[in-house]
Design an enzyme around this catalytic site. Structure first.
Site, PDB file in Angstrom:
ATOM      1  N   GLY A   1       0.832  -1.200   0.000  1.00  0.00           N
ATOM      2  CA  GLY A   1       0.000   0.000   0.000  1.00  0.00           C
ATOM      3  C   GLY A   1       0.867   1.250   0.000  1.00  0.00           C
ATOM      4  O   GLY A   1       2.110   1.167   0.071  1.00  0.00           O
ATOM      5  N   ASP A   2       0.210   2.409  -0.128  1.00  0.00           N
ATOM      6  CA  ASP A   2       0.895   3.708  -0.108  1.00  0.00           C
ATOM      7  C   ASP A   2       1.906   3.865  -1.241  1.00  0.00           C
ATOM      8  O   ASP A   2       2.934   4.511  -1.089  1.00  0.00           O
ATOM      9  CB  ASP A   2       1.599   3.944   1.250  1.00  0.00           C
TER      10      ASP A   2
ATOM     11  N   LYS B   1      -1.104   5.480  -5.513  1.00  0.00           N
ATOM     12  CA  LYS B   1      -2.179   5.164  -6.476  1.00  0.00           C
ATOM     13  C   LYS B   1      -3.065   6.374  -6.743  1.00  0.00           C
ATOM     14  O   LYS B   1      -3.513   6.596  -7.854  1.00  0.00           O
ATOM     15  CB  LYS B   1      -3.065   4.020  -5.942  1.00  0.00           C
ATOM     16  N   GLY B   2      -3.321   7.158  -5.666  1.00  0.00           N
ATOM     17  CA  GLY B   2      -4.247   8.291  -5.775  1.00  0.00           C
ATOM     18  C   GLY B   2      -3.866   9.230  -6.900  1.00  0.00           C
ATOM     19  O   GLY B   2      -4.692   9.629  -7.705  1.00  0.00           O
TER      20      GLY B   2
ATOM     21  N   ALA C   1      -8.075   3.012   3.893  1.00  0.00           N
ATOM     22  CA  ALA C   1      -7.256   3.517   2.784  1.00  0.00           C
ATOM     23  C   ALA C   1      -7.082   5.023   2.901  1.00  0.00           C
ATOM     24  O   ALA C   1      -7.875   5.693   3.552  1.00  0.00           O
ATOM     25  CB  ALA C   1      -7.926   3.184   1.462  1.00  0.00           C
ATOM     26  N   GLY C   2      -6.051   5.529   2.282  1.00  0.00           N
ATOM     27  CA  GLY C   2      -5.850   6.980   2.245  1.00  0.00           C
ATOM     28  C   GLY C   2      -5.223   7.328   0.917  1.00  0.00           C
ATOM     29  O   GLY C   2      -4.056   7.040   0.689  1.00  0.00           O
TER      30      GLY C   2
ATOM     31  N   THR D   1      -3.979  10.052  -1.499  1.00  0.00           N
ATOM     32  CA  THR D   1      -3.595  11.463  -1.438  1.00  0.00           C
ATOM     33  C   THR D   1      -3.452  12.049  -2.841  1.00  0.00           C
ATOM     34  O   THR D   1      -2.799  11.470  -3.699  1.00  0.00           O
ATOM     35  CB  THR D   1      -2.248  11.588  -0.684  1.00  0.00           C
TER      36      THR D   1
ATOM     37  N   THR E   1      -4.597  -7.020   5.491  1.00  0.00           N
ATOM     38  CA  THR E   1      -5.911  -6.451   5.724  1.00  0.00           C
ATOM     39  C   THR E   1      -6.936  -7.576   5.489  1.00  0.00           C
ATOM     40  O   THR E   1      -6.567  -8.707   5.177  1.00  0.00           O
ATOM     41  CB  THR E   1      -6.149  -5.204   4.847  1.00  0.00           C
TER      42      THR E   1
ATOM     43  N   GLY F   1      -1.665   8.626  10.329  1.00  0.00           N
ATOM     44  CA  GLY F   1      -0.536   9.510  10.647  1.00  0.00           C
ATOM     45  C   GLY F   1       0.657   8.757  11.218  1.00  0.00           C
ATOM     46  O   GLY F   1       1.669   9.357  11.562  1.00  0.00           O
TER      47      GLY F   1
ATOM     48  N   PRO G   1       4.121   6.708  11.479  1.00  0.00           N
ATOM     49  CA  PRO G   1       5.280   6.678  10.571  1.00  0.00           C
ATOM     50  C   PRO G   1       5.324   5.342   9.839  1.00  0.00           C
ATOM     51  O   PRO G   1       5.037   4.295  10.425  1.00  0.00           O
ATOM     52  CB  PRO G   1       6.481   6.824  11.508  1.00  0.00           C
ATOM     53  N   ARG G   2       5.647   5.386   8.560  1.00  0.00           N
ATOM     54  CA  ARG G   2       5.758   4.141   7.797  1.00  0.00           C
ATOM     55  C   ARG G   2       7.170   3.590   7.942  1.00  0.00           C
ATOM     56  O   ARG G   2       8.131   4.369   7.977  1.00  0.00           O
ATOM     57  CB  ARG G   2       5.470   4.398   6.313  1.00  0.00           C
TER      58      ARG G   2
HETATM   59  P1  IMP Z   1      -6.670  -2.934   8.648  1.00  0.00           P
HETATM   60  O1  IMP Z   1      -6.877  -2.820   7.183  1.00  0.00           O
HETATM   61  O2  IMP Z   1      -7.033  -1.687   9.407  1.00  0.00           O
HETATM   62  O3  IMP Z   1      -7.302  -4.165   9.230  1.00  0.00           O
HETATM   63  O4  IMP Z   1      -5.082  -3.111   8.908  1.00  0.00           O
HETATM   64  C1  IMP Z   1      -4.383  -4.281   8.537  1.00  0.00           C
HETATM   65  C2  IMP Z   1      -2.974  -3.939   8.023  1.00  0.00           C
HETATM   66  O5  IMP Z   1      -3.087  -3.263   6.784  1.00  0.00           O
HETATM   67  C3  IMP Z   1      -2.205  -3.003   8.957  1.00  0.00           C
HETATM   68  O6  IMP Z   1      -0.834  -3.323   8.879  1.00  0.00           O
HETATM   69  C4  IMP Z   1      -2.428  -1.629   8.327  1.00  0.00           C
HETATM   70  O7  IMP Z   1      -1.405  -0.724   8.631  1.00  0.00           O
HETATM   71  C5  IMP Z   1      -2.431  -1.999   6.856  1.00  0.00           C
HETATM   72  N1  IMP Z   1      -3.193  -1.067   6.007  1.00  0.00           N
HETATM   73  C6  IMP Z   1      -4.538  -0.959   5.916  1.00  0.00           C
HETATM   74  N2  IMP Z   1      -4.865  -0.023   5.003  1.00  0.00           N
HETATM   75  C7  IMP Z   1      -3.714   0.465   4.525  1.00  0.00           C
HETATM   76  C8  IMP Z   1      -3.403   1.445   3.523  1.00  0.00           C
HETATM   77  O8  IMP Z   1      -4.271   2.047   2.881  1.00  0.00           O
HETATM   78  N3  IMP Z   1      -2.078   1.650   3.291  1.00  0.00           N
HETATM   79  C9  IMP Z   1      -1.106   0.965   3.955  1.00  0.00           C
HETATM   80  N4  IMP Z   1      -1.343   0.048   4.880  1.00  0.00           N
HETATM   81  C10 IMP Z   1      -2.640  -0.207   5.159  1.00  0.00           C
END
Ligand code: IMP
Length: 443
Positions: free
Chosen positions: A12-13, A16-17, A39-40, A42, A239, A302, A304-305
């Site tokens: 993720g991240d 894509k946005g 999801a987020g 940006t 997820t 928010g 940190p990755r």
């Molecule tokens: P959940 O989707 O909230 O159940 O989280 C499960 C895992 O997926 C965790 O490690 C989250 O940090 C990760 N995760 C969920 N959505 C995103 C996203 O949009 N970007 C990056 N990591 C995500």
């Protein structure tokens, strides 16, 4: 007509946005098929940062229709907040521009609470979820306890389902010494949510079928990344939805034959939020530098990755299980501040070299990445929009990546702004077909 899937090939991240935002003008409909407001996405618009969580980012274009498929889990409070936020920046979204599946599941107030209990129970093995109730909502869906968007429109059914759910959930809260919930206030709140949602609610599967028949084109917007997929990711650190290409068909009620092309988004380094294996993670100053330069903080939480080198073993796997046709490379400009660049092309595991990714934490925790080192290219690529200006050193790096993954790179992002992007037209045109003309004109 071409229907393109945009998918993240890492955790993720990947950015894509921004890519969806560029491609959206060439399509009629932008559809999400899984996930929720975890999801987020940006997008930077006229210098303003806009983060969308639930509503497809293509909605920023006024003549497009956004679709939220049955594969999503929807927190109605978050949905309405996002509509308000969009309105505040001048983006009007009405029922003509947004369709919500009546079969999508609803995140209820007990879901985030159950998630906190579950995470606490895991202790050191916690997943590090976004704590938005995503997992417990999907659990209820699979266990057939779920409340769907269509139920919000039927007050008697809604009340009954809330009571049935609380009869079980409250026992769990009691067992963990937590306050129980009352059905009445939840019912009132969600009934009102139902009234607000009613104009948007559609049989999304039938709607999309009709649209495809009428010659309209769809951009499928993936959320999260392939390595977070429930089945194909690094389980259990994933997820709870199907973020891979397979999720499109089940999450929208559309034939898989309707996906005519797949664009994989790949960041030039790797990041991960939450726990789980990450073979190329950098726990040193280089990782911290990537985080700072790349502004690597979760768009939703928010947090940190975690940052690390690009992992071609993992990316190859993602491309294989999804059938990626073309790659978009994002954030390579972030690497420019480093003294050298590394990329992993194999793992050492029990004395042998692995080139195939095994999405199994027991294995991934023990592998040693094997790296190739690249010099940082001579001139900055920041803000470039023309491929002819790319420095030779950068082109060598891209060529290596294409050879490793056996997939061409057709899009290169060169900064955060909408216009900081290079499209290699011949490569994109092959994938986009009729849509390419809309983006690049006839040539
Ligand atoms: P959940 O989707 O909230 O159940 O989280 C499960 C895992 O997926 C965790 O490690 C989250 O940090 C990760 N995760 C969920 N959505 C995103 C996203 O949009 N970007 C990056 N990591 C995500």
């Amino acid at each position: 007509m071409n229907n393109l899937l945009v998918i993240g090939t890492q955790w993720g991240d990947e950015g894509k946005g921004k890519v969806v935002d560029f491609l959206a003008p060439a399509f009629d409909i932008i559809a999400r098929y899984q996930g929720g407001h975890n999801a987020g996405h940006t997008v930077y618009l006229e210098g303003k940062k806009i983060v969308l969580h639930l509503i497809p980012s293509g909605i920023l274009h006024p003549d497009k229709i956004g679709v939220i498929g049955n594969g999503l889990v929807i927190d109605p409070g978050s949905f309405f907040k996002e509509l308000d936020d969009l309105k505040s920046i001048g983006v009007e979204v009405n029922e003509k521009r947004l369709a919500v599946s009546r079969s999508a599941h609803v995140i209820m107030p007990y879901h985030p609470r159950l998630e906190k209990i579950s995470e606490a129970q895991r202790g050191k093995k916690m997943i590090g979820t976004t704590c938005r109730g995503i997992g417990p909502c999907y659990e209820d869906k699979a266990a057939r306890w779920g409340i769907r968007i269509g139920d919000l429109l039927e007050p008697e059914i809604l009340r009954e389902k809330i009571e049935e759910n609380l009869a079980v959930k409250n026992k769990i809260f009691e067992a963990f010494g937590q306050p129980t919930l009352e059905a009445g206030p939840i019912y009132e709140q969600y009934r009102k949510f139902g009234e607000g949602l009613a104009p948007f609610v559609k049989d999304v599967s039938a709607f999309l079928y009709q649209q495809v028949k009428a010659g309209k084109s769809i951009l499928f917007e993936g959320a999260q990344g392939v390595l977070l997929d429930l089945d194909h990711g690094t389980y259990p650190y994933v997820t709870s939805s199907s973020s891979t290409a397979g999720g499109v068909a089940t999450g929208l009620g559309l034939s898989p034959k309707q996906i005519t092309g797949i664009l994989g988004i790949t960041k030039a380094y790797a990041t991960r939020v939450g726990s789980g294996p990450f073979p190329t993670e950098l726990k040193d100053e280089t990782g911290a530098l990537l985080a700072r330069k790349g502004d690597e903080f979760g768009a939703t939480t928010g947090r940190p990755r975690r940052c690390g080198w690009f992992d071609a073993v993992a990316a190859r796997y993602s491309c294989r299980i999804n059938g990626v046709d073309l790659l978009a490379l994002t954030k390579p400009d972030v690497l420019e501040g480093l003294s050298e660049i590394k990329a992993c092309y194999a793992y050492e595991y029990k004395g042998s070299k692995l080139k195939d990714f095994l999405a199994d934490p027991h294995v991934l925790d023990k592998v040693q990445p094997v790296y190739r080192t690249f010099p940082v290219w001579e001139d900055s690529i920041q803000h470039l929009s023309n491929e002819d200006k790319l420095p030779a050193g950068f082109n060598d790096y891209v060529k290596w990546l294409e050879d490793e993954l056996e997939i061409p790179v057709g899009i290169i992002s060169t900064g955060v702004a909408r216009e900081d992007i290079i499209y290699i037209k011949e490569k994109c045109s092959r994938l986009l077909g009729a849509q390419a003309e809309k983006l690049f004109g006839k040539h």
